[in-house]
Design a protein around this motif. Sequence first.
Motif, PDB file in Angstrom:
ATOM      1  N   UNK A 141      40.625  47.794  45.320  1.00 12.86           N
ATOM      2  CA  UNK A 141      42.273  47.033  45.953  1.00 12.86           C
ATOM      3  C   UNK A 141      42.430  47.181  47.269  1.00 12.86           C
ATOM      4  N   UNK A 142      42.009  48.075  47.917  1.00 13.67           N
ATOM      5  CA  UNK A 142      41.873  48.174  49.270  1.00 13.67           C
ATOM      6  C   UNK A 142      42.910  49.726  50.006  1.00 13.67           C
ATOM      7  N   UNK A 143      43.570  49.983  48.435  1.00 12.74           N
ATOM      8  CA  UNK A 143      44.558  51.074  48.639  1.00 12.74           C
ATOM      9  C   UNK A 143      43.753  52.199  47.588  1.00 12.74           C
ATOM     10  N   UNK A 144      44.364  53.350  48.153  1.00 11.91           N
ATOM     11  CA  UNK A 144      43.706  54.346  47.472  1.00 11.91           C
ATOM     12  C   UNK A 144      42.832  55.530  48.046  1.00 11.91           C
ATOM     13  N   UNK A 145      41.869  55.968  46.248  1.00 10.46           N
ATOM     14  CA  UNK A 145      40.651  56.138  46.733  1.00 10.46           C
ATOM     15  C   UNK A 145      39.261  55.352  46.484  1.00 10.46           C
ATOM     16  N   UNK A 163      51.148  57.277  34.463  1.00  6.65           N
ATOM     17  CA  UNK A 163      49.482  57.896  33.954  1.00  6.65           C
ATOM     18  C   UNK A 163      49.390  58.386  35.352  1.00  6.65           C
ATOM     19  N   UNK A 164      48.754  59.556  35.412  1.00  4.29           N
ATOM     20  CA  UNK A 164      48.407  60.070  36.413  1.00  4.29           C
ATOM     21  C   UNK A 164      47.647  59.592  37.905  1.00  4.29           C
ATOM     22  N   UNK A 165      46.844  58.669  37.092  1.00  3.17           N
ATOM     23  CA  UNK A 165      45.905  58.221  38.943  1.00  3.17           C
ATOM     24  C   UNK A 165      46.337  56.682  39.224  1.00  3.17           C
ATOM     25  N   UNK A 166      47.043  56.352  38.500  1.00  4.13           N
ATOM     26  CA  UNK A 166      47.601  54.285  38.915  1.00  4.13           C
ATOM     27  C   UNK A 166      48.013  54.547  40.227  1.00  4.13           C
ATOM     28  N   UNK A 167      47.719  53.121  40.649  1.00  6.04           N
ATOM     29  CA  UNK A 167      47.614  53.284  41.981  1.00  6.04           C
ATOM     30  C   UNK A 167      47.987  51.552  41.532  1.00  6.04           C
ATOM     31  N   UNK A 168      49.755  51.325  42.144  1.00  5.76           N
ATOM     32  CA  UNK A 168      50.065  50.302  42.142  1.00  5.76           C
ATOM     33  C   UNK A 168      50.034  49.141  42.727  1.00  5.76           C
ATOM     34  N   UNK A 184      50.690  39.382  44.341  1.00  5.48           N
ATOM     35  CA  UNK A 184      50.100  38.829  44.600  1.00  5.48           C
ATOM     36  C   UNK A 184      49.067  39.064  44.857  1.00  5.48           C
ATOM     37  N   UNK A 185      48.749  40.867  45.140  1.00 12.90           N
ATOM     38  CA  UNK A 185      47.547  41.648  44.950  1.00 12.90           C
ATOM     39  C   UNK A 185      47.119  41.330  43.563  1.00 12.90           C
ATOM     40  N   UNK A 186      47.627  41.738  42.182  1.00 12.44           N
ATOM     41  CA  UNK A 186      47.142  41.648  41.649  1.00 12.44           C
ATOM     42  C   UNK A 186      46.724  40.168  41.145  1.00 12.44           C
ATOM     43  N   UNK A 187      47.319  39.314  40.630  1.00 17.12           N
ATOM     44  CA  UNK A 187      47.180  37.897  40.602  1.00 17.12           C
ATOM     45  C   UNK A 187      45.891  37.548  41.763  1.00 17.12           C
ATOM     46  N   UNK A 188      45.595  37.520  42.488  1.00 15.72           N
ATOM     47  CA  UNK A 188      44.616  37.430  43.950  1.00 15.72           C
ATOM     48  C   UNK A 188      43.100  37.552  43.048  1.00 15.72           C
TER      49      UNK A 188
END
Length: 319
Positions: free
Chosen positions: A77-81, A196-201, A205-209
């Motif tokens: 995702x380019x974000x988070x862990x 949920x504990x580790x969810x990274x929203x 647009x990012x999800x669709x891509x």
Amino acid sequence: MTLPAGWTARRPTLDDVPAILKVVHAADTFAIGYPDFSAEDVAECLTAPYVDPAADSWLGLDPAGEVVAWAIVDNPTGVGREFVEVYVDPDRGRPLRAPLLARQLIRVAERAAARDLPALTVRCAVYEPEKEWEQTLLDAGFILAKRYVRMSRPLAGLPTAPPAPPHGVTVRPVRPDDDAELRTFHRIYDAAFRDTLDYEPQDYDRWRARIGAGTAWDEWFVAEVDGEPAGVLQSSDQGLDQNEGFVKNLAVLPGQRRRGVGAALLQHAFARYAAKGRASAGLGVDLSNPTAPVSLYRSVGLRDTRIVDMYQLTVPATA
């Protein structure tokens, strides 16, 4: 990177895909009993949006110059862990496991600095037979973060028409050409996983891509309760090598849970997989999920097939 005498490392290119695949297949066969990667998967890893093979990946070569290990840093995702994979040929590549891990942790520190973050969390997966890899992680300071269970069920003899859902619940395939429908799908997915504990929203647009052009949309479903969208199911092709239909995400709005929505979605997906001739259906479940879905999955015939532990380390950014 300190390597054993005579061993070398270099950056991969797409020309190395066949050699990498050979290593990954050997590693997978040791860890889970069968190859679970394709040449296309390797190429996708090397060309992923947040991966630079010239900085984020290494090949390890034995004294004869043959590729026996592959390491890569990934962040879908380019974000988070961040995630680090270190694949080694279990017979010939083991001396490279710790050095490649150490180098990848340095790279994670560099990636944290590039994102102006004080530190990044990195995770590595360990399957049950991988005791040496587990010890390597422990020696590097990793701790156990969570456990996942892979579940599966046979589809032989399963009717290709699913059972009738509970009263008021209807299930239908998603309408992929309807942008409003996909936005609703994403909204339900996002709302369901926020507890949920580790969810990274991810925004829509990012999800669709991230949804590929070859998606089997007929394996994605929307459930409605009294005419209102209440749950969604997203399939993926990650089990096709084993002729398995795979549920990537199952999401039900918090206010609609325990009404049979999740079971109805799964039964429709299983029926669709069976109609396509799949031998089994599978999914992975995070045991830290507060909605405790394991009982739901077992109620529709899924059983535990293997366990994977996720180890975690916080890596400070490079000064």
